[in-house]
Design a protein around this motif. Structure first.
Motif, short mmCIF file in Angstrom:
data_model
loop_
_atom_site.label_atom_id
_atom_site.label_comp_id
_atom_site.label_asym_id
_atom_site.label_seq_id
_atom_site.Cartn_x
_atom_site.Cartn_y
_atom_site.Cartn_z
N LEU A 166 -27.80 -7.56 -16.23
CA LEU A 166 -27.21 -6.41 -15.53
C LEU A 166 -25.75 -6.65 -15.19
O LEU A 166 -24.89 -5.80 -15.44
N VAL A 167 -25.43 -7.79 -14.60
CA VAL A 167 -24.07 -8.02 -14.13
C VAL A 167 -23.12 -8.22 -15.31
O VAL A 167 -21.92 -7.93 -15.20
N GLN A 168 -23.63 -8.70 -16.44
CA GLN A 168 -22.75 -8.89 -17.59
C GLN A 168 -22.51 -7.60 -18.37
O GLN A 168 -21.58 -7.53 -19.16
N HIS A 169 -23.34 -6.59 -18.14
CA HIS A 169 -23.17 -5.31 -18.83
C HIS A 169 -22.57 -4.22 -17.94
O HIS A 169 -21.80 -3.38 -18.44
N GLY A 173 -16.31 -8.72 -16.24
CA GLY A 173 -16.59 -10.12 -16.45
C GLY A 173 -16.04 -11.00 -15.34
O GLY A 173 -14.94 -10.77 -14.83
N TYR A 174 -16.80 -12.01 -14.97
CA TYR A 174 -16.44 -12.87 -13.85
C TYR A 174 -15.06 -13.50 -14.04
O TYR A 174 -14.25 -13.53 -13.12
N LEU A 175 -14.78 -13.99 -15.24
CA LEU A 175 -13.55 -14.74 -15.49
C LEU A 175 -12.33 -13.85 -15.69
O LEU A 175 -11.20 -14.34 -15.68
N ILE A 176 -12.54 -12.56 -15.87
CA ILE A 176 -11.40 -11.67 -16.13
C ILE A 176 -11.17 -10.68 -15.00
O ILE A 176 -10.28 -9.83 -15.10
N GLY A 177 -11.96 -10.77 -13.94
CA GLY A 177 -11.84 -9.84 -12.83
C GLY A 177 -11.61 -10.55 -11.52
O GLY A 177 -11.11 -11.69 -11.46
N THR A 178 -11.99 -9.86 -10.46
CA THR A 178 -11.92 -10.41 -9.10
C THR A 178 -13.33 -10.33 -8.54
O THR A 178 -13.71 -9.36 -7.88
N PRO A 179 -14.15 -11.34 -8.80
CA PRO A 179 -15.58 -11.24 -8.50
C PRO A 179 -15.88 -11.02 -7.02
O PRO A 179 -16.92 -10.43 -6.69
N SER A 180 -15.02 -11.47 -6.14
CA SER A 180 -15.29 -11.29 -4.72
C SER A 180 -15.22 -9.84 -4.28
O SER A 180 -15.78 -9.48 -3.24
N SER A 181 -14.58 -9.00 -5.07
CA SER A 181 -14.47 -7.58 -4.71
C SER A 181 -14.91 -6.63 -5.81
O SER A 181 -15.18 -5.46 -5.54
N ASP A 182 -15.01 -7.08 -7.05
CA ASP A 182 -15.46 -6.20 -8.13
C ASP A 182 -16.90 -5.75 -7.88
O ASP A 182 -17.76 -6.56 -7.55
N PRO A 183 -17.19 -4.45 -8.03
CA PRO A 183 -18.56 -3.98 -7.83
C PRO A 183 -19.49 -4.51 -8.91
O PRO A 183 -19.16 -4.47 -10.10
N ALA A 248 -27.16 -22.87 -17.40
CA ALA A 248 -25.98 -23.15 -18.21
C ALA A 248 -25.23 -21.87 -18.58
O ALA A 248 -23.99 -21.83 -18.55
N ARG A 249 -25.97 -20.83 -18.94
CA ARG A 249 -25.32 -19.56 -19.28
C ARG A 249 -24.58 -18.97 -18.08
O ARG A 249 -23.46 -18.46 -18.21
N ILE A 250 -25.20 -19.00 -16.92
CA ILE A 250 -24.56 -18.49 -15.71
C ILE A 250 -23.27 -19.25 -15.45
O ILE A 250 -22.20 -18.66 -15.22
N ALA A 251 -23.36 -20.57 -15.47
CA ALA A 251 -22.19 -21.40 -15.18
C ALA A 251 -21.08 -21.18 -16.19
O ALA A 251 -19.90 -21.12 -15.84
N LEU A 252 -21.44 -21.07 -17.47
CA LEU A 252 -20.43 -20.83 -18.51
C LEU A 252 -19.71 -19.51 -18.26
O LEU A 252 -18.48 -19.41 -18.38
N SER A 253 -20.47 -18.48 -17.90
CA SER A 253 -19.87 -17.15 -17.74
C SER A 253 -18.94 -17.07 -16.54
O SER A 253 -18.08 -16.19 -16.49
N GLY A 483 -25.82 -12.86 -35.36
CA GLY A 483 -26.96 -11.95 -35.25
C GLY A 483 -27.88 -12.22 -34.09
O GLY A 483 -28.87 -11.52 -33.92
N GLU A 484 -27.58 -13.23 -33.26
CA GLU A 484 -28.46 -13.59 -32.16
C GLU A 484 -28.00 -13.00 -30.83
O GLU A 484 -28.55 -13.33 -29.78
N GLY A 485 -26.99 -12.12 -30.87
CA GLY A 485 -26.70 -11.27 -29.73
C GLY A 485 -25.66 -11.76 -28.75
O GLY A 485 -25.49 -11.15 -27.70
N PHE A 486 -24.89 -12.80 -29.06
CA PHE A 486 -24.01 -13.40 -28.07
C PHE A 486 -22.56 -12.88 -28.09
O PHE A 486 -21.79 -13.17 -27.17
N LEU A 487 -22.16 -12.17 -29.13
CA LEU A 487 -20.72 -11.90 -29.31
C LEU A 487 -20.15 -11.02 -28.21
O LEU A 487 -18.99 -11.20 -27.81
N TYR A 488 -20.92 -10.07 -27.70
CA TYR A 488 -20.42 -9.18 -26.64
C TYR A 488 -20.02 -9.99 -25.41
O TYR A 488 -18.90 -9.85 -24.90
N THR A 489 -20.88 -10.85 -24.92
CA THR A 489 -20.55 -11.64 -23.73
C THR A 489 -19.53 -12.73 -24.06
O THR A 489 -18.73 -13.10 -23.20
#
Length: 549
Positions: A166-169, A173-183, A248-253, A483-489
């Motif tokens: 949900l949060v990734q769609h 994105g965490y690394l490109i925004g301001t997570p403390s205030s981004d909805p 690991a995925r959470i931490a990477l993102s 084809g395994e679905g990772f390119l969007y994130t």
């Protein structure tokens, strides 16, 4: 909240569905059990967890009221990441299930479209059922043993999986925004109507909750009955390795590189890298040795023309496939060394038999490949591909078509398993995390086992700077995880846009792809963020028009 959502408790082997709505007791089906009974014992709650496993690949109308036959869980959601981001190239017009609308950036950018609506409700239904188990166990009156800890671990892990999606769609994105205030998205802890929640929590608050939950899951799994081994069905069960993989995925993102590296290494430790034979076998079963987690799709409950392989595999016998072979980006293919056996599963010289191909070069009359100077040579190459890979007479071929994903019964409409997590991804997470920490030697060491398994001439030491390593990791993720679905994130994390015309072109048609042909990078382009379903905004008292992305 959630458009009067009625989360599902999936029970017994037949997977009947019980709603915890107020009218449930008046309409109780004869083959279902009440919510109270479903949550009464560890074994009953295990049936709910098994229902969630099936819910990952069931058609959505079997999961929640208002679902739709055009979406069958991860059959659709998993390849969507490569479809939207342009990693799997369409060769011709074919729009079954709205699949081509995704490539054109029509669906996720509109709040009334099926894709943003059903992904939202699917994930919150997972959360609702996970909450029911978590909240019941927290009451403390069920005897604690390995089985109960296993169920608790799976429930917490499922909740994390849903919130991460949900949060990734639906948020920046965490690394490109301001997570403390981004909805972000609403946090839901209820397990019965009216499912009240807070308004949209911040991105940071969602990440904080996911981290609490995944650590809780790991804690439960450490005291749990281990997952059984040796069967495809066993790998549909979540276990401590899946939890570490999600950690690991959470931490990477979010750029927590040290945690990403250590969690990825822990997740993969019992799953050896596939050899060449396994890698070329079609990615159609969770029995592959490096699969950590996947759905063992039950053939008697098949989704047929809603399946993952219908959307991704070039040997599935459906019109969306026969008329529209899926291709690899030519720019990616050109980087694969001849010593890398993965090159074999992208057929750069396949003849173009489709007279309706988007590039207008279909048929021998338009052939320019010197390998086929005559129509007989052209047809012989077509016949060879069809024979080797099990395509029917009705299947078209096309240059750069892939044969990575292949059915166990090629040329049929049979469903196959869906792979969600495997060892190679974990090596690549560790390598990227160590690269971002500027640990050059550590990144090289993480890359070497995977690279050497795939490429007989591989030498990780040539990637001796952070820039070279990141470029190479992007290449490796593109080829290995195609084809395994990772390119969007991935593109959101790397803040990269889409440009099918750049650097010689991907092979995609601008006429076919429309808005999806070029998109600016996510940090300056909110079109990467899915729209919140309009039905949710209309019905949820905690959300209003100003909450729309």
């Amino acid at each position: 909240m959630l458009r009067k959502i009625k989360f599902m408790l999936f029970v017994i082997a037949a997977i009947t569905i019980t709603s915890c709505s107020e009218d449930f007791l008046e309409t109780k089906p004869t083959d279902a059990i009440s919510a109270a009974d479903a949550l009464a014992t560890a074994e009953n709650m295990a049936l709910i967890i098994n229902g969630l496993h099936r819910g990952l690949y069931a058609q959505s109308q079997t999961i929640f009221p208002g679902g739709n036959t055009a979406r069958a869980g991860e059959h659709y959601w998993l390849p969507l990441g490569d479809n939207i981001a342009g990693g799997v190239i369409h060769s011709a017009r074919a729009n079954n299930l709205g699949w081509q609308d995704e490539t054109r950036w029509i669906s996720h950018t509109q709040p009334t479209e099926l894709t943003p609506e059903l992904l939202w409700y699917h994930r919150y239904n997972i959360i609702g059922s996970a909450n029911a188990v978590i909240n019941r166990i927290a009451e403390g009156d069920i005897p604690v043993d390995g089985r109960l800890n296993e169920i608790a671990g799976q429930a917490y892990t499922y909740r994390v999986y849903a919130y991460l999606s949900l949060v990734q769609h639906y948020a920046k994105g965490y690394l490109i925004g301001t997570p403390s205030s981004d909805p972000g998205v609403p946090l839901l802890f209820a397990s019965e109507p009216p499912f009240n929640s807070e308004p949209r929590s911040t991105v940071q608050e969602i990440y904080d909750q996911m981290e609490l939950d995944i650590d809780a899951a790991i804690g439960f799994f450490e005291e749990a009955t281990p997952r059984s081994t040796g069967s495809a069905d066993a790998k549909s069960q979540l276990n401590i390795d899946v939890a570490y993989g999600l950690k690991a995925r959470i931490a990477l993102s979010k750029g927590d590189w040290a945690t990403a590296a250590s969690a990825a290494a822990r997740a993969r430790r019992d799953y050896p890298i596939m050899d060449e034979s396994d890698w070329k076998s079609g990615f159609n079963t969770t029995l592959l040795p490096e699969v950590i987690w996947g759905s063992n799709v039950i053939t008697t409950e098949t989704t047929f023309f809603r399946s993952y392989f219908y959307l991704i595999a070039n040997d599935f016998n459906g019109s969306q496939v026969r008329n529209n072979p899926k291709l690899v980006d030519r720019r990616l293919y050109d980087k694969i060394p001849d010593t890398d056996y993965r090159q074999d599963l992208f057929l750069a010289n396949a003849p173009n038999t489709n007279t309706s191909a988007a590039n207008g070069n279909g048929g021998f009359a338009n052939n320019t490949n010197p390998l086929y100077p005559t129509q007989e040579a052209f047809q012989a190459a077509v016949d060879s591909i069809k024979s080797v890979y099990g395509l029917t007479n009705g299947h078209n071929t096309h240059p750069y078509m892939h044969v990575k994903f292949r059915q166990q019964n090629p040329g049929s409409i049979d469903p196959d398993d869906i792979i969600y997590m495997r060892t190679s991804e974990m090596y690549l997470i560790e390598a990227e995390a160590k690269t971002m920490m500027n640990d050059i030697a550590g990144a090289q060491a993480a890359l070497s086992p995977l690279g050497e398994a795939r490429d007989s001439a591989y030498d990780a030491t040539v990637f001796d700077t952070q820039e070279k390593l990141m470029d190479h990791i992007k290449f490796q993720r593109g080829v290995e995880l195609y084809g395994e679905g990772f390119l969007y994130t991935d593109k959101i994390r790397w803040d990269e846009g889409i440009d099918h015309a750049a650097n010689g072109g991907s092979g995609a048609s601008q006429t076919l792809y429309q808005d999806g042909f070029q998109q600016d990078k996510p940090s300056v382009n909110d079109a990467w963020i899915f729209k919140i379903p309009q039905a949710e905004i209309d019905a949820n008292p905690n959300l209003g028009p100003g909450d729309q992305n």
